[in-house]
Design a protein around this motif. Structure first.
Motif, mmCIF file in Angstrom:
data_model
loop_
_atom_site.group_PDB
_atom_site.id
_atom_site.type_symbol
_atom_site.label_atom_id
_atom_site.label_comp_id
_atom_site.label_asym_id
_atom_site.label_seq_id
_atom_site.Cartn_x
_atom_site.Cartn_y
_atom_site.Cartn_z
ATOM 1 N N UNK A 155 0.866 -1.484 -0.034
ATOM 2 C CA UNK A 155 0.148 -0.011 0.151
ATOM 3 C C UNK A 155 0.719 1.229 -0.151
ATOM 4 N N UNK A 156 0.683 2.153 -0.275
ATOM 5 C CA UNK A 156 0.413 3.328 -0.141
ATOM 6 C C UNK A 156 1.240 4.331 1.397
ATOM 7 N N UNK A 157 2.299 4.498 0.980
ATOM 8 C CA UNK A 157 2.648 5.646 2.362
ATOM 9 C C UNK A 157 1.904 5.995 2.954
ATOM 10 N N UNK A 181 9.684 -2.860 5.990
ATOM 11 C CA UNK A 181 10.460 -2.213 5.030
ATOM 12 C C UNK A 181 11.975 -2.899 4.992
ATOM 13 N N UNK A 204 13.680 -0.497 2.405
ATOM 14 C CA UNK A 204 14.118 0.352 1.726
ATOM 15 C C UNK A 204 15.687 0.897 2.674
ATOM 16 N N UNK A 229 20.311 -1.923 -5.673
ATOM 17 C CA UNK A 229 20.159 -2.415 -6.387
ATOM 18 C C UNK A 229 20.332 -4.401 -5.787
ATOM 19 N N UNK A 244 17.957 -7.412 -4.308
ATOM 20 C CA UNK A 244 18.078 -8.704 -4.824
ATOM 21 C C UNK A 244 18.294 -9.258 -3.531
ATOM 22 N N UNK A 295 7.630 -2.078 0.473
ATOM 23 C CA UNK A 295 7.109 -0.798 -0.592
ATOM 24 C C UNK A 295 7.994 -1.271 -1.876
ATOM 25 N N UNK A 305 8.817 -6.898 -6.094
ATOM 26 C CA UNK A 305 9.485 -7.792 -5.397
ATOM 27 C C UNK A 305 8.082 -8.726 -4.089
ATOM 28 N N UNK A 339 -1.690 -0.203 -11.415
ATOM 29 C CA UNK A 339 -1.713 0.474 -11.959
ATOM 30 C C UNK A 339 -1.418 1.626 -10.493
ATOM 31 N N UNK A 340 -1.899 1.428 -9.638
ATOM 32 C CA UNK A 340 -1.568 1.757 -8.340
ATOM 33 C C UNK A 340 -0.266 1.767 -8.217
ATOM 34 N N UNK A 341 0.143 0.905 -8.090
ATOM 35 C CA UNK A 341 1.664 0.315 -6.887
ATOM 36 C C UNK A 341 2.735 -0.464 -7.779
ATOM 37 N N UNK A 342 2.357 -1.213 -8.608
ATOM 38 C CA UNK A 342 3.535 -1.534 -9.135
ATOM 39 C C UNK A 342 4.262 -0.505 -11.002
ATOM 40 N N UNK A 343 3.368 0.540 -11.078
ATOM 41 C CA UNK A 343 4.091 1.877 -12.063
ATOM 42 C C UNK A 343 4.805 1.035 -12.883
ATOM 43 N N UNK A 398 6.186 3.724 -2.499
ATOM 44 C CA UNK A 398 6.547 2.573 -3.169
ATOM 45 C C UNK A 398 6.617 3.551 -5.077
ATOM 46 N N UNK A 399 6.332 2.321 -6.264
ATOM 47 C CA UNK A 399 6.568 2.812 -7.397
ATOM 48 C C UNK A 399 5.490 3.895 -8.154
ATOM 49 N N UNK A 400 4.940 3.932 -7.807
ATOM 50 C CA UNK A 400 4.187 5.076 -7.609
ATOM 51 C C UNK A 400 3.684 6.258 -7.332
ATOM 52 N N UNK A 401 4.718 5.851 -5.701
ATOM 53 C CA UNK A 401 4.710 7.441 -5.488
ATOM 54 C C UNK A 401 6.427 8.069 -5.202
ATOM 55 N N UNK A 438 27.056 -2.924 -8.128
ATOM 56 C CA UNK A 438 25.968 -2.281 -7.790
ATOM 57 C C UNK A 438 24.872 -2.910 -8.271
ATOM 58 N N UNK A 439 24.176 -3.295 -9.511
ATOM 59 C CA UNK A 439 22.883 -3.225 -9.738
ATOM 60 C C UNK A 439 22.708 -5.010 -9.900
#
Lengths: 408, 306, 236, 251
Positions: free
Chosen positions: C37-39, C163, C166, C170, C174, C195, C199, C232-236, D181-184, D246-247
């Motif tokens: 979910x969002x912040x 989180x 956070x 990258x 992983x 967030x 993943x 649309x809302x969370x995965x971008x 998150x990704x959208x934010x 890094x990646x």
């Protein structure tokens, strides 16, 4: 030897018990003996004097014996008809608390409610500085019996006001030189170490008096150390002093620091004389100093062991009346009441202005404190005593007591 | 003027022991609460009076102690336990309610000053303001014979106990589960509670230990100078603060080193210099050390404490 | 499937602000359940309420059929619900080893604790190399490894991760997910707040989507990954 | 606009930065990436004056700033946000921004005491600007809430609003999307692009490669205190050294 002394003491007590107060009533006995003035004729039936003493809180330790001293004197004066047949001396007491405000209030009340010939008190110097001007402005003479601070009787800008302020308590500046002179003479002091509190008015002025007196007596000061109020450990300073092997250690301290200084000096192996100022004049010296206090030398205005006849009589009468021995405060208050009564007698008037004149004129008056006079600034003149602690009590410092204490 | 160096060393050593012991409790509470507990000096006085009461009985309420009901050695454990309990009570009354409401540190500091005043007044009501002492002869304070310096058995005992307690506290904090627990709470209460630590109990334990140390110090003081008043903590209070600031706030070793250092400076500034500038000397040195090392001799970095 | 954790109608408010408006969900034994979910949606609030750091206004939390609502944090941990807080909260002034020992704070079986610590060292050789260093001196990635290792030493019945990726590079993200996967494969039950929804859904069995203190969607993770609205809302 | 020449920073013999070279042209958005502990935050600290390099030069707009104090660097027009959020938690959201503005208010203490009409006008102007900034970051609704009670993401947004309140020419952003998150993250990227459009130069430290790709003109890669690569985001992503350090490889 001991039993003999005890027998004498018991006998004396028994005698006094049979004829309480009457001793003074007899013509030629006790304080009444002074006949510098004739029996007064013009006094009213009642003459009132006031007394402001700290009677509540921890200051009561001083105020209570003062009150007793005055009460005892007034009883004796009336018994003896000292102010003439038909005239009664009445003492009105007011609690002056332990601060300036309370004694101002007490002084106001006394003056407002009574026609006073004089006021005795208040207990502390600071209170006297606060309350004495009130008496003076109302034209009432005030006699301090326990104020030792410098400048008390010359505190006002207006010298006329000062004329009403007296005291019979010796300032420390008068006691200390006598202590040093006598000790030097009896103990043969040549070099001493000095330790004093350098952040307190009382201990500082005591130190100054000691330093001057030592110089006057040509005693060398080998080391001077200081401490601060609230310190508990004095070993580093005392180690230094003792390391210089002095003939005596001179201490100017309040009782809270005086006792640990004495204890720690003894602990560090010092067995010689320790000379203290007025701060040492406290029962705590014995209660907390114990054996370590033996050999401590202190000057005072009065000592219970004083051999003069008046002093012995006073001690006995007081002990008989209250079941406890008098201290210096009681003796000075007792003397104060007699001084005021004598002034009333000599003035043959209950008017405070007349009493003031007569009080200022008193010279060589015999009292338990010794032969007493006022000087031109209304300060007391009499010989102080030097005491030494022996077997848990103050005795007069003499060749004998010194020899017993330090084995010479 | 020559000086008696061995004797002054002895003076410095055992006085340092007392200072350190007192400062340890300050340091412990600082490291756990991140707060100066200014009631520590009052707890110190409480310890001495608990010890006095234990040894002398009801007599001390009305007059001074004239006869021991119990042997003198019992006073030290009694003082430690008694002061520990008082210290826990201080936490519950003065700190806990504020902590629960996340009050600013400053409020807790003021609260600790209040607690100190309250404790001192209670002591005064109970025991009077006058000095109390143990009966003459009941304390082994005659100097040990045959030594080139003057030192009394009570001074030796004080030094040994002080060093022993310091060592024990160090082991406790660095090597035991309780020590890790306290350090974790000190760092972050939230994380500690997520690891299963009962944070309130940790506080109580820390306060008990700090109180017991204060009690031991108070009793040593009382015995060594054979004098106890409700106000006896006041003069050491500032010394203790100086010691932990010098040693590094919250550092156990710092408190120990700071205590001995301050005592040594005091004693030798008197021995070598002049006694009237002793305090100026101590604070000048403190100032210099703090300018060079703001976090004190052994203080932790800010990042460690965040 | 055994229900390990059951939340019923949980409500939480901070003063006047309502953070959770009555959410209900379940975690089954051996599952990885993710909250996304969002912040400000209430994810961290949920986890902190379960941990006992926040007292709920109403609702119920059952763990192994025992009502643990409103328990203090240390009791919850003792019960077996262990949280790894967000932001790599290692105990900076303690050494790496001491941090792990604190993880085993509630355990008394010395020998087995030592085994578990060694197991953590085997899993994270970098921690073994640095076992004597202060945890505060570790890099961000190492700190996250330590926080995870510390939770494992507690032998939790349920691990709650807040989180975990956070602020990590990258490469490390992983790595962290690889570790979570391996923990899952050992059969541990995991509640994951993350967030990085992509993943999280890759690794989770089931997921709940929070929006302003309410559950908006839930379902098997695979299904949610295909859901247009979620993408649309969370995965971008 | 900003140039770093051979900047090194050592902590007790340990090199956190080693001979770092970096050029940030006026009006560009430059990304700085690298593993945790590579020295990114140390580099930002050196630029903003919280730390100073052991050796090397940092030139901002022709002025050497490597030995200046932070407030003087801020006065030159450099502003930043922090990885570990540093807000005044007891103040409201709005107050946090107003504090940030203060460097630009002309109202002094004397003004506030004697020239109060001017002061009031000034205050209300500042307040209006601050509210506009909050709206821009979608946190206008919480203007009067204590900053400490905001959610993590909102605190990050507030930090950025506060950084812009000083009207900087260069903004340093330290992991601005952590906890989003990704959208934010994408929305935040648009905010960065808006700064870019306003002519503000931006240096952004970030782990989210999507954001880097979205906003950056150029990317620098730091590893163990050394710059191992720089160039356009797409090119850097393909660099084997960067993938290695890094990646990582997508699995």
């Amino acid at each position: 030897m001991k039993t003999l002394i005890r027998t004498i003491v018991v006998l004396t007590f028994a005698l006094v018990a049979v004829v309480p107060f009457q001793v003074q009533a007899q013509d030629g006995g006790g304080m009444g003996a002074w006949d510098g003035c004739p029996v007064p004729e013009n006094l009213p039936e009642e003459v009132t004097i006031g007394a402001v003493f700290g009677l509540s809180g921890n200051i009561a330790a001083y105020g209570e014996p003062q009150k007793r001293g005055v009460e005892l004197a007034v009883a004796e004066i009336n018994e003896a008809g000292y102010l003439g047949e038909g005239t009664t001396l009445i003492a009105v007491f007011e609690d002056g608390g332990s601060d300036g405000e309370a004694s101002i209030a007490a002084m106001d009340k006394l003056i407002a409610e009574n026609e006073l010939a004089a006021v005795i008190g208040p207990t502390l110097s600071a209170q006297a500085f606060a309350a004495d001007p009130i008496a003076a402005e109302n034209g009432v003479v005030v006699l301090g019996v326990s104020n030792t601070a410098a400048g008390l009787t010359t505190m006002n800008e207006d010298e006329e006001l000062d004329q009403f302020i007296f005291r019979n308590s010796l300032p420390e500046a008068n006691v200390i030189p006598n202590t040093i002179t006598k000790s030097t003479e009896i103990l043969g002091l040549e070099r001493v170490g000095v330790i004093y509190g350098n952040d307190d008015d009382f201990t500082l002025s005591g130190y100054d008096a000691f330093a001057d007196a030592l110089e006057a007596s040509e005693v060398e000061v080998v080391r001077t150390e200081t401490f601060a109020r609230g310190d508990v450990d004095f070993s580093p300073q005392l180690t230094n002093i003792i390391n210089d092997d002095p003939d005596a250690i001179v201490v100017s301290a309040l009782i809270a620091e005086a006792v640990p200084v004495v204890l720690q000096a003894r602990q560090l192996g010092y067995t010689g004389p320790i000379i203290g100022g007025n701060g040492f004049n406290s029962p705590a010296l014995f209660a907390q100093g114990g054996e370590a206090a033996e050999g401590v030398i202190v000057g005072a205005a009065w000592n219970i062991g004083s051999p003069s006849e008046l002093s012995v009589t006073f001690t006995e009468t007081f002990t008989e009346a209250y079941g406890a021995a008098p201290d210096q405060f009681a003796a000075q208050a007792y003397t104060g009441a007699w001084l005021v009564a004598t002034a009333i007698r000599c003035a043959d008037s209950a008017d405070s202005a007349d009493v003031r004149e007569a009080l200022a004129a008193i010279v060589d008056y015999p009292t338990p404190l010794g032969s007493f006079s006022f000087d031109e600034t209304r300060n007391p003149v009499h010989e102080p005593v030097v005491q030494i602690v022996q077997e848990g009590m103050f005795k007069l410092l003499t060749e004998e007591t010194a020899a017993q204490a330090f084995g010479e | 003027m020559d000086i008696n160096v061995p004797q002054q060393l002895v003076n410095a050593l055992w006085l340092g022991g007392l200072y350190s012991l007192f400062a340890l409790g300050y340091a412990l509470i600082f490291s756990v609460l991140g707060l100066l507990n200014l009631s520590h000096s009052a707890v110190f006085a409480c310890g001495a009076f608990v010890g006095l009461y234990t040894a002398c009985g009801d007599e001390v309420f009305t007059t001074t102690c004239t006869e021991l009901d119990r042997p003198i050695w019992i006073v030290i454990p009694a003082a430690m336990i008694g002061a520990g309990i008082v210290s826990v009570a201080v936490d519950r009354v003065a700190f806990w309610p504020l902590r629960k409401r996340n009050a600013p540190r400053m409020n807790q500091l003021i609260s600790s000053i209040g607690a100190a005043a309250l404790l001192v007044n209670l002591l005064q009501i109970q025991f009077g303001a006058a000095q109390q002492r143990f009966p003459f002869g009941s304390i082994p304070n005659d100097p040990v014979s045959g030594l080139p310096v003057v030192i009394t058995p009570i001074q030796i005992t004080a030094l040994v106990i002080a060093l022993g307690l310091m060592f024990a506290l160090r082991i406790l904090v660095k090597r035991t589960r309780l020590g890790r627990e306290m350090r974790t709470v000190a760092f972050n209460e939230r994380v500690a509670s997520l690891l299963g630590v009962n944070v309130d109990r940790t506080y109580m334990t820390a306060f008990f230990i700090a109180g017991a140390l204060a009690g031991a110090a108070g009793m040593m003081y009382g015995l060594a100078f054979n004098s106890m008043t409700p106000f006896m903590g006041e003069s050491v209070s500032l010394k203790g603060l100086t010691v932990i600031v010098l040693g590094g706030l919250g550092s156990i070793e710092g408190a120990v080193i700071g205590g001995f250092l301050i005592a040594a400076i005091e004693v030798f500034s008197v021995a070598l210099g002049r006694s009237d500038i002793r305090d100026a000397f101590v604070f000048l040195l403190l100032f210099v050390i703090l300018v060079v090392r703001p976090r004190g001799l052994l203080g932790q970095g800010v990042e460690d404490r965040a | 499937m055994t229900t390990l954790l059951q939340i019923k109608e949980l409500q939480v408010s901070y003063g006047a602000i309502i953070a959770l408006r009555g959410i209900s969900f379940e975690v089954h034994l051996g599952q990885v359940v993710s909250l996304i979910g969002a912040n400000g949606a209430g994810k961290s609030t949920t986890i902190n309420t379960l941990s006992g750091l926040i007292k709920p206004r109403s609702g119920q939390v059952n763990f192994e059929d025992q009502d643990i609502t409103g328990w203090r944090a240390d009791r919850v941990t003792r019960r077996g619900l262990v949280q790894v807080p967000e932001g790599r909260q290692v105990i900076a002034p303690l050494t790496v080893r001491e941090n792990l020992e604190m993880g085993a704070y509630l355990r008394r079986d010395k020998a087995e604790i030592e085994q578990d610590i060694q197991a953590v060292f085997d899993r994270f050789p970098r921690l073994k190399e640095r076992h004597h260093q202060k945890a505060g001196s570790l890099s961000g990635g190492e700190q996250q490894m330590l926080a995870l290792g510390r939770a494992l030493v507690a032998r939790p019945k349920l691990v709650m991760l807040d989180e975990p990726s956070m602020g990590l590079a990258p490469l490390l993200v992983n790595e962290v997910f690889a570790i979570i996967r391996s923990i899952k494969e050992e059969g541990k039950t995991i509640l994951l707040v993350e967030q990085n929804a992509r993943k999280a859904l890759e690794i989770a069995d089931y997921a709940y989507v929070l929006e302003r203190g309410q559950i908006r969607h839930h379902g098997p993770a695979d299904e949610l990954r295909q859901n247009e609205a979620i993408i649309k809302a969370y995965l971008g | 606009m900003l140039e770093l020449h051979h900047v090194s920073r050592e902590f007790g013999g340990l090199a956190a930065l080693c001979q770092v070279k970096m050029v940030v042209p006026q009006g560009k958005v430059v990304g700085l990436i690298g593993p945790n502990g590579a020295g990114k935050t140390t580099l930002l600290n050196c630029i903003s004056g919280l730390d100073s390099p052991t050796s090397g030069e940092i030139i901002f707009d022709g002025t050497p700033i490597h030995s200046r104090s932070p407030h003087r660097i801020t006065a030159l027009g450099v502003s930043r946000t922090y990885q570990n959020i540093r807000l005044f938690k007891e103040m409201t959201t709005l107050e946090n921004v107003i504090v940030g503005q203060h460097i630009h208010g002309r109202s002094t203490l004397l003004h506030s005491m004697f020239v109060w009409p001017y002061h009031w006008r000034e205050e209300s102007r500042l307040k209006k600007d601050a509210l506009a900034l909050l709206e821009r970051f979608n946190i206008g609704s919480v203007a009067h809430v204590h900053a400490g009670t905001l959610s993590y993401g909102d605190q990050r947004r507030l930090e950025m609003a506060r950084a812009l309140a000083t009207r900087p020419r260069l903004v340093l952003l330290d992991e601005p999307t952590a906890g989003m998150n990704a959208v934010e993250t994408h929305q935040l990227g648009e905010q960065i692009l808006r700064m870019h459009a306003d002519g503000i130069t931006v240096v952004v430290v970030e782990h989210d490669m999507a954001l880097i790709g979205q906003v950056c003109d150029e990317v620098y890669v730091l590893n163990f205190g050394e710059m191992i690569a720089n160039g356009a985001p797409q090119a850097v992503k393909q660099d084997p050294k960067v993938i290695e350090a890094y990646l990582g490889h997508e699995d």
